[in-house]
Scaffold this motif. Structure first.
Motif, PDB file in Angstrom:
ATOM      1  N   ARG A 192      22.545   5.986  -0.048  1.00 54.75           N
ATOM      2  CA  ARG A 192      21.506   6.163   0.522  1.00 54.75           C
ATOM      3  C   ARG A 192      20.396   6.466  -0.694  1.00 54.75           C
ATOM      4  O   ARG A 192      20.619   6.731  -1.607  1.00 54.75           O
ATOM      5  N   ILE A 193      18.951   6.254  -0.324  1.00 52.76           N
ATOM      6  CA  ILE A 193      18.094   6.322  -1.481  1.00 52.76           C
ATOM      7  C   ILE A 193      17.583   7.693  -1.399  1.00 52.76           C
ATOM      8  O   ILE A 193      16.687   8.100  -2.417  1.00 52.76           O
ATOM      9  N   SER A 194      17.597   8.259  -0.760  1.00 50.37           N
ATOM     10  CA  SER A 194      17.357  10.127  -0.748  1.00 50.37           C
ATOM     11  C   SER A 194      15.817  10.386  -0.946  1.00 50.37           C
ATOM     12  O   SER A 194      15.463  11.154  -1.867  1.00 50.37           O
ATOM     13  N   ASN A 195      14.866   9.224  -0.701  1.00 50.34           N
ATOM     14  CA  ASN A 195      13.422   9.728  -0.799  1.00 50.34           C
ATOM     15  C   ASN A 195      13.059   9.670  -2.183  1.00 50.34           C
ATOM     16  O   ASN A 195      12.076  10.338  -2.595  1.00 50.34           O
ATOM     17  N   PHE A 196      13.649   8.694  -3.013  1.00 52.69           N
ATOM     18  CA  PHE A 196      13.231   8.533  -4.364  1.00 52.69           C
ATOM     19  C   PHE A 196      12.544   7.212  -4.677  1.00 52.69           C
ATOM     20  O   PHE A 196      13.102   6.110  -4.394  1.00 52.69           O
ATOM     21  N   LEU A 197      11.426   7.368  -5.358  1.00 51.47           N
ATOM     22  CA  LEU A 197      10.705   6.178  -5.589  1.00 51.47           C
ATOM     23  C   LEU A 197      10.550   5.340  -4.632  1.00 51.47           C
ATOM     24  O   LEU A 197      10.833   3.949  -4.942  1.00 51.47           O
ATOM     25  N   LEU A 198      10.122   5.438  -3.598  1.00 56.56           N
ATOM     26  CA  LEU A 198      10.240   4.685  -2.164  1.00 56.56           C
ATOM     27  C   LEU A 198       9.181   3.452  -2.538  1.00 56.56           C
ATOM     28  O   LEU A 198       9.394   2.301  -1.970  1.00 56.56           O
ATOM     29  N   TRP A 199       8.011   3.579  -2.908  1.00 58.76           N
ATOM     30  CA  TRP A 199       7.077   2.680  -2.898  1.00 58.76           C
ATOM     31  C   TRP A 199       7.307   1.607  -4.390  1.00 58.76           C
ATOM     32  O   TRP A 199       7.519   0.368  -4.299  1.00 58.76           O
ATOM     33  N   GLN A 200       8.027   2.138  -5.540  1.00 58.59           N
ATOM     34  CA  GLN A 200       7.951   1.787  -6.674  1.00 58.59           C
ATOM     35  C   GLN A 200       9.249   0.694  -6.796  1.00 58.59           C
ATOM     36  O   GLN A 200       9.550  -0.248  -7.251  1.00 58.59           O
TER      37      GLN A 200
END
Length: 240
Positions: A192-200
């Motif tokens: 999972r990506i855990s709210n990390f650099l969502l846009w980027q």
């Protein structure tokens, strides 16, 4: 957006450093023991970047959700961050590493915030590696703060809302001076990506690996960077 040559390695790698607590538990030690081991691992990965062509490294140190952890662990982590900055400042300067911090600093204690600001100033002329540390960072929080600043500019009359497009918001993000990540690595077996650099990270390649962060070596880092070079980066297009 142009295609990237298949042979090109990642220019910007972002890492979700996960597994410190489990690493410590496996050894019958408290979670903070694992966090200290993980902090030591950072130097090895930073030092490996130039030979791999990695110009930008972004690491996820503490999320906006991590405040939910026990008071003992949070206090220990804040102490660790202060110690890391104080201990590593000279080495980072001498090794040509430019350090930046992203995230909301308002909740951090004054001493830590001052150390962060000082380290950024100390290393601002370095160009060998750009190390960005995400501290009290969350992707949704970042977008919310950026949107608030954008809305304020609209209200002040310095930004025409009719001109707002997908190129506008990035100028308000914490990462506005950084290129988007090419490769995102998450250690410890979690997918999972855990709210990390969502846009980027909209077009980043992802690697989810089982290795716990304190065991993540420069050799494994190199393997993942080299594997990235074999991927066909089409950005929504088709192969030639």
């Amino acid at each position: 957006m142009s295609r990237e040559p298949a042979s090109a390695g990642p220019r910007h790698v972002a890492i979700i450093m996960d597994g410190n607590g489990r690493w410590a538990k496996q050894r019958g030690r408290p979670r903070l023991f694992g966090h200290h081991a993980g902090a030591r691992r950072v130097r090895e990965i930073v030092e490996a970047c130039p030979d791999l062509g990695v110009q930008y490294l972004t690491i996820f140190a503490f999320s906006t959700e991590n405040w939910k952890r026990t008071q003992v662990e949070v206090a220990g982590l804040m102490s660790l961050f202060r110690r890391y900055i104080t201990k590593e400042a000279r080495a980072l300067l001498e090794e040509g590493v430019r350090v930046r911090f992203i995230g909301d600093r308002d909740r951090l204690d004054d001493k830590l915030a001052a150390l962060m600001h000082e380290l950024e100033g100390l290393t601002e002329n370095n160009t060998r590696v750009n190390l960005t540390i995400a501290l009290n960072y969350g992707g949704r929080d970042e977008v919310a703060r950026a949107t608030k600043r954008l809305a304020q500019d609209v209200a002040n009359g310095t930004l025409d809302p009719e001109t707002v497009d997908e190129e506008t918001l990035p100028r308000y993000l914490d990462t506005h001076v950084l290129p988007d990540p090419d490769l995102v690595i998450r250690t410890s077996g979690e997918a999972r990506i855990s709210n990390f650099l969502l846009w980027q990270s909209a077009y980043a390649e992802y690697e989810f690996i089982d290795t716990l962060w304190p065991d993540f070596s420069a050799e494994e880092f190199a393997r993942l960077c080299n594997a990235y070079g074999t991927r066909d980066r089409r950005f929504g297009g088709v192969s030639a």
